[in-house]
Structures are given as structure tokens and as C-alpha cells.
Design a protein around this motif. Structure first.
Motif, PDB file in Angstrom:
ATOM      1  N   LEU A 235      -3.143  17.734   1.383  1.00  0.00           N
ATOM      2  CA  LEU A 235      -4.153  16.880   2.017  1.00  0.00           C
ATOM      3  C   LEU A 235      -3.866  15.402   1.765  1.00  0.00           C
ATOM      4  CD1 LEU A 235      -7.448  18.885   1.366  1.00  0.00           C
ATOM      5  CD2 LEU A 235      -6.502  18.272   3.600  1.00  0.00           C
ATOM      6  N   LEU A 236      -3.424  15.077   0.560  1.00  0.00           N
ATOM      7  CA  LEU A 236      -3.070  13.685   0.267  1.00  0.00           C
ATOM      8  C   LEU A 236      -1.895  13.237   1.129  1.00  0.00           C
ATOM      9  CD1 LEU A 236      -3.443  13.600  -3.638  1.00  0.00           C
ATOM     10  CD2 LEU A 236      -4.956  12.568  -1.932  1.00  0.00           C
ATOM     11  N   ALA A 237      -0.954  14.141   1.375  1.00  0.00           N
ATOM     12  CA  ALA A 237       0.180  13.816   2.250  1.00  0.00           C
ATOM     13  C   ALA A 237      -0.283  13.645   3.695  1.00  0.00           C
ATOM     14  CB  ALA A 237       1.241  14.913   2.153  1.00  0.00           C
ATOM     15  N   ALA A 238      -1.183  14.514   4.158  1.00  0.00           N
ATOM     16  CA  ALA A 238      -1.710  14.398   5.524  1.00  0.00           C
ATOM     17  C   ALA A 238      -2.483  13.092   5.705  1.00  0.00           C
ATOM     18  CB  ALA A 238      -2.619  15.596   5.828  1.00  0.00           C
ATOM     19  N   MET A 239      -3.222  12.688   4.690  1.00  0.00           N
ATOM     20  CA  MET A 239      -3.972  11.436   4.755  1.00  0.00           C
ATOM     21  C   MET A 239      -3.036  10.232   4.769  1.00  0.00           C
ATOM     22  SD  MET A 239      -7.015  12.525   2.116  1.00  0.00           S
ATOM     23  CE  MET A 239      -8.114  11.127   2.321  1.00  0.00           C
ATOM     24  N   ALA A 240      -1.915  10.342   4.052  1.00  0.00           N
ATOM     25  CA  ALA A 240      -0.919   9.264   4.070  1.00  0.00           C
ATOM     26  C   ALA A 240      -0.293   9.146   5.461  1.00  0.00           C
ATOM     27  CB  ALA A 240       0.162   9.535   3.021  1.00  0.00           C
ATOM     28  N   TYR A 241      -0.019  10.285   6.096  1.00  0.00           N
ATOM     29  CA  TYR A 241       0.538  10.264   7.456  1.00  0.00           C
ATOM     30  C   TYR A 241      -0.457   9.662   8.438  1.00  0.00           C
ATOM     31  CZ  TYR A 241       2.411  11.895  11.906  1.00  0.00           C
ATOM     32  OH  TYR A 241       2.877  11.951  13.190  1.00  0.00           O
ATOM     33  N   ASP A 242      -1.737  10.001   8.246  1.00  0.00           N
ATOM     34  CA  ASP A 242      -2.789   9.441   9.096  1.00  0.00           C
ATOM     35  C   ASP A 242      -2.823   7.919   8.985  1.00  0.00           C
ATOM     36  OD1 ASP A 242      -5.479   9.584  10.597  1.00  0.00           O
ATOM     37  OD2 ASP A 242      -6.023   8.574   8.730  1.00  0.00           O
ATOM     38  N   ARG A 243      -2.725   7.385   7.767  1.00  0.00           N
ATOM     39  CA  ARG A 243      -2.721   5.928   7.555  1.00  0.00           C
ATOM     40  C   ARG A 243      -1.454   5.301   8.140  1.00  0.00           C
ATOM     41  NH1 ARG A 243      -6.722   4.027   8.146  1.00  0.00           N
ATOM     42  NH2 ARG A 243      -6.901   5.991   9.253  1.00  0.00           N
ATOM     43  N   TYR A 244      -0.338   6.023   8.052  1.00  0.00           N
ATOM     44  CA  TYR A 244       0.923   5.521   8.617  1.00  0.00           C
ATOM     45  C   TYR A 244       0.802   5.353  10.138  1.00  0.00           C
ATOM     46  CZ  TYR A 244       5.438   6.138  10.919  1.00  0.00           C
ATOM     47  OH  TYR A 244       6.511   6.018  11.771  1.00  0.00           O
ATOM     48  N   VAL A 245       0.259   6.358  10.803  1.00  0.00           N
ATOM     49  CA  VAL A 245       0.097   6.294  12.261  1.00  0.00           C
ATOM     50  C   VAL A 245      -0.896   5.199  12.637  1.00  0.00           C
ATOM     51  CG1 VAL A 245      -0.603   7.553  14.331  1.00  0.00           C
ATOM     52  CG2 VAL A 245       0.679   8.732  12.539  1.00  0.00           C
ATOM     53  N   ALA A 246      -1.999   5.075  11.874  1.00  0.00           N
ATOM     54  CA  ALA A 246      -3.032   4.087  12.181  1.00  0.00           C
ATOM     55  C   ALA A 246      -2.512   2.662  12.081  1.00  0.00           C
ATOM     56  CB  ALA A 246      -4.222   4.279  11.242  1.00  0.00           C
ATOM     57  N   ILE A 247      -1.630   2.394  11.126  1.00  0.00           N
ATOM     58  CA  ILE A 247      -1.152   1.024  10.905  1.00  0.00           C
ATOM     59  C   ILE A 247       0.151   0.733  11.644  1.00  0.00           C
ATOM     60  CG2 ILE A 247      -0.271  -0.554   9.113  1.00  0.00           C
ATOM     61  CD1 ILE A 247      -2.334   0.688   7.220  1.00  0.00           C
ATOM     62  N   CYS A 248       1.056   1.698  11.649  1.00  0.00           N
ATOM     63  CA  CYS A 248       2.375   1.461  12.254  1.00  0.00           C
ATOM     64  C   CYS A 248       2.423   1.755  13.753  1.00  0.00           C
ATOM     65  CB  CYS A 248       3.436   2.292  11.525  1.00  0.00           C
ATOM     66  SG  CYS A 248       3.596   1.883   9.770  1.00  0.00           S
ATOM     67  N   GLN A 249       1.546   2.665  14.209  1.00  0.00           N
ATOM     68  CA  GLN A 249       1.510   2.986  15.632  1.00  0.00           C
ATOM     69  C   GLN A 249       0.059   3.019  16.133  1.00  0.00           C
ATOM     70  OE1 GLN A 249       4.226   6.179  16.911  1.00  0.00           O
ATOM     71  NE2 GLN A 249       4.978   6.295  14.815  1.00  0.00           N
ATOM     72  N   PRO A 250      -0.670   1.906  16.021  1.00  0.00           N
ATOM     73  CA  PRO A 250      -2.105   1.895  16.338  1.00  0.00           C
ATOM     74  C   PRO A 250      -2.436   2.238  17.789  1.00  0.00           C
ATOM     75  CG  PRO A 250      -1.256  -0.348  16.076  1.00  0.00           C
ATOM     76  CD  PRO A 250      -0.176   0.577  15.614  1.00  0.00           C
ATOM     77  N   LEU A 251      -1.568   1.850  18.730  1.00  0.00           N
ATOM     78  CA  LEU A 251      -1.845   2.116  20.146  1.00  0.00           C
ATOM     79  C   LEU A 251      -1.728   3.599  20.488  1.00  0.00           C
ATOM     80  CD1 LEU A 251       0.012  -0.924  21.794  1.00  0.00           C
ATOM     81  CD2 LEU A 251      -2.423  -0.698  21.223  1.00  0.00           C
ATOM     82  N   ARG A 252      -0.970   4.346  19.699  1.00  0.00           N
ATOM     83  CA  ARG A 252      -0.784   5.784  19.956  1.00  0.00           C
ATOM     84  C   ARG A 252      -1.581   6.640  18.985  1.00  0.00           C
ATOM     85  NH1 ARG A 252       4.937   7.568  19.572  1.00  0.00           N
ATOM     86  NH2 ARG A 252       4.094   9.373  20.688  1.00  0.00           N
ATOM     87  N   TYR A 253      -2.448   5.997  18.184  1.00  0.00           N
ATOM     88  CA  TYR A 253      -3.156   6.724  17.120  1.00  0.00           C
ATOM     89  C   TYR A 253      -3.980   7.893  17.660  1.00  0.00           C
ATOM     90  CZ  TYR A 253      -6.281   7.699  13.206  1.00  0.00           C
ATOM     91  OH  TYR A 253      -6.985   8.332  12.214  1.00  0.00           O
TER      92      TYR A 253
END
Length: 312
Positions: free
Chosen positions: A114-132
Motif C-alpha cells: 500500500l505504501l508503494a501504491a501511494m508513492a506511485y499515486d503521488r508520482y502520477v499526480a506530480i509528474c503527470q498531472p494532466l493524465r492523473y
């Protein structure tokens, strides 16, 4: 020492944190308080997220699952410890011990994934915000939860089945307040080479894999944040990751601390005390980390408490 087949093993003995009878009331009160805080805090997080439509996002979906996992993780160990202290009986049945090992492995694995999934979620939100919203859709979030549960179940069942093939000596004292996998294997009189190889192999893969994923995600996140021109934008981006980073450091820091302390000290009592740091403390602290550092979470908790007390 004589040995017995696993079917003849009646019970193990959990030595706990202290054999001093004068300390038992203090330990009972301390761990009862910590357990109640853990359950109440994580339950409030789940209720706040489910009752606030603004929090029905992937990040808070994973957080609610993390809170549920934390409740289950603590429930696997602490209630049995409290019962043993209250009844002054240190025994745990063979079936109960094996069940405890299995559920500990399941919920520890879930926490890790779950901690890894949450890290991936933050990665997508910040690095690819338009495709989040396209990437982090409900289907992917549900799939990540089910995959985490499946892998954790398979891992736990595999270790549990491997324990079933072991024979145990007449000395069945576990120097912990719960049945830890490594300690149970140490008590076996039969050959434990396969068990130990399996522990090191699966821990390296299933523990190291998510950790490397978290590190990789944050390397990308930090490099992306540093390219933001405005200071305000950088602060806002960092603040969205602050709570998760705190929980990651708390979980992995305590786990590594326990294993480092067990490697440098031969005192089983010190190792037992250190094990409290990753089995009891992180589940209790996680709700405080998210409620104190997250503005949306604080707002949702205030609304929940206001509705609860206004209707009472």
C-alpha cells in the motif's frame, strides 16, 4: 533435547516484554491505551474519508485501506498480549501461533504494498498531472489493492505451510509478545534450511521491490518538483507528499531499526522491546501523521466530529 512432530505440539510460550510481575499492570495499561488509540484513530480516518465526497480520490482510497490494514495488524498481536498479561498465562496454542504468523505476514505485506501504491499515486499526480485521472482510475486502484492482497496471502500461506513440516523441541519459549516467523523457525529441531532460504528470498523480493519502487518514485517526484519555477508551487507539491513520506520513514525506519538492533545485540529481551516499534507504534502514529499534516483530512475529521456530536 527431544523433539515432537508438529501434530503433537500443544502450545508455545510467549515470554513477553518483562517477567517482572510488578511491571505487568503498567504494560497492560500502556498497550491497552495504544491499541485503543490505534483502533479509534484509524477508524476515524476511514469514516472521515467515506463520509466526505471530496476525499473520494485514489490517494484517500489507499489511505483508508492502509488504516484498515493498521487496525488488523495491531489486532493480530496486541489483544493476545493483553489477555496473557491479564490472565498471567503466557501460552499460545500451536494453531493460534501459526494463525498469528500467517496474519502478521498478510498485513505486513499489505502495508508494504500500500505504501508503494501511494508513492506511485503521488508520482502520477506530480509528474503527470494532466493524465492523473486517466491513469489512476478506479479500475487500476481496485486492481492494485487486490494484487497486493493476493501476493500477501500467497506469501503468508507459503511460510505457514513450510512451518507445518517442522518438528519442534520440548523448549518452545518465544522471547517475544507475539509469534514472529523467525523466532518460531529458530525453535524447530528439524532442518530449517529451506525455511530460512524462503524467508530471505521472499523478504528480499516482496520487501525490497516495493521499497525500490518508493525510492524510484520519489527520485522522479523530487526532480520534477525542483523544475517548478515558483516557490509556492514547490511548497504545494512537497506538502502533498509530506504525510506519505513521514509514514514511509516511520514504517521502514522502525523495521530496519529492529533488524539492525537484533543483529548487534544478542539480548532477546531488547529485540522483543524493539519489535514493538514496528508492530505497534506505526499503526498508532499513522492517523496522527495524516490528520496533523493534511489540511483536507483535518477538515473532514472536523466535519465528522461535528456531525457526530451535534446529533448526539
Amino acid at each position: 533435547m527431544t523433539s515432537e512432530n508438529q501434530t503433537g505440539v500443544a502450545a508455545f510460550s510467549l515470554l513477553g516484554l518483562s517477567e517482572d510481575s510488578e511491571r505487568q499492570p503498567f504494560l497492560f495499561g500502556l498497550f491497552l491505551t495504544m491499541y485503543l488509540v490505534t483502533v479509534l484513530g484509524n477508524l476515524l480516518i476511514i469514516l472521515a474519508i467515506s463520509s466526505d465526497s471530496h476525499l473520494h480520490t485514489p490517494m484517500y482510497f489507499f489511505l483508508s485501506n492502509l488504516s484498515f490494514t493498521d487496525i488488523c495488524f495491531s489486532t493480530t498481536t496486541v489483544p493476545k498480549m493483553l489477555v496473557n498479561i491479564q490472565t498471567q498465562n503466557k501460552s499460545i496454542s500451536y494453531t493460534g501461533c501459526l494463525t498469528q504468523v500467517c496474519f502478521l505476514m498478510i498485513f505486513a505485506g499489505m502495508e508494504n504494498f500500500l505504501l508503494a501504491a501511494m508513492a506511485y499515486d503521488r508520482y502520477v499526480a506530480i509528474c503527470q498531472p494532466l493524465r492523473y485521472t486517466v491513469i489512476m482510475n478506479s479500475h487500476l486502484c481496485g486492481l492494485l489493492i487486490l494484487l497486493s492482497l493476493f501476493i500477501s496471502l500467497v506469501d503468508a500461506l507459503l511460510h505457514s505451510l513450510m512451518i507445518l513440516r517442522l518438528s519442534f523441541c520440548t523448549d518452545r519459549e518465544i522471547p517475544h509478545f507475539f509469534c514472529e516467523l523467525a523466532q518460531v523457525i529458530k525453535l524447530a529441531c528439524s532442518n530449517t534450511l529451506v525455511n530460512n532460504i524462503l524467508v530471505y528470498l521472499l523478504t528480499s523480493i516482496l520487501g525490497g521491490g516495493p521499497l525500490l519502487g518508493i525510492i524510484f518514485s520519489y527520485i522522479k517526484i523530487i526532480s520534477s518538483i525542483l523544475r517548478i519555477p515558483s516557490t509556492g508551487g514547490m511548497y504545494k507539491a512537497f506538502s502533498t507528499c509530506g504525510s506519505h513520506l513521514s509514514v514511509v520513514f516511520l514504517f521502514y525506519g522502525t523495521v530496519f531499526g529492529v533488524y539492525i538492533s537484533s543483529a548487534v545485540t544478542h539480548s532477546s529481551k531488547k529485540t522483543a522491546v524493539a519489535s514493538v516499534m514496528y508492530t505497534v507504534v506505526p499503526p498508532m502514529m499513522n492517523p496522527f501523521v495524516y490528520s496533523l499534516r493534511n489540511r483536507d483530512m483535518k477538515g473532514a475529521l472536523k466535519k465528522l466530529l461535528w456531525r457526530t456530536f451535534s446529533f448526539s
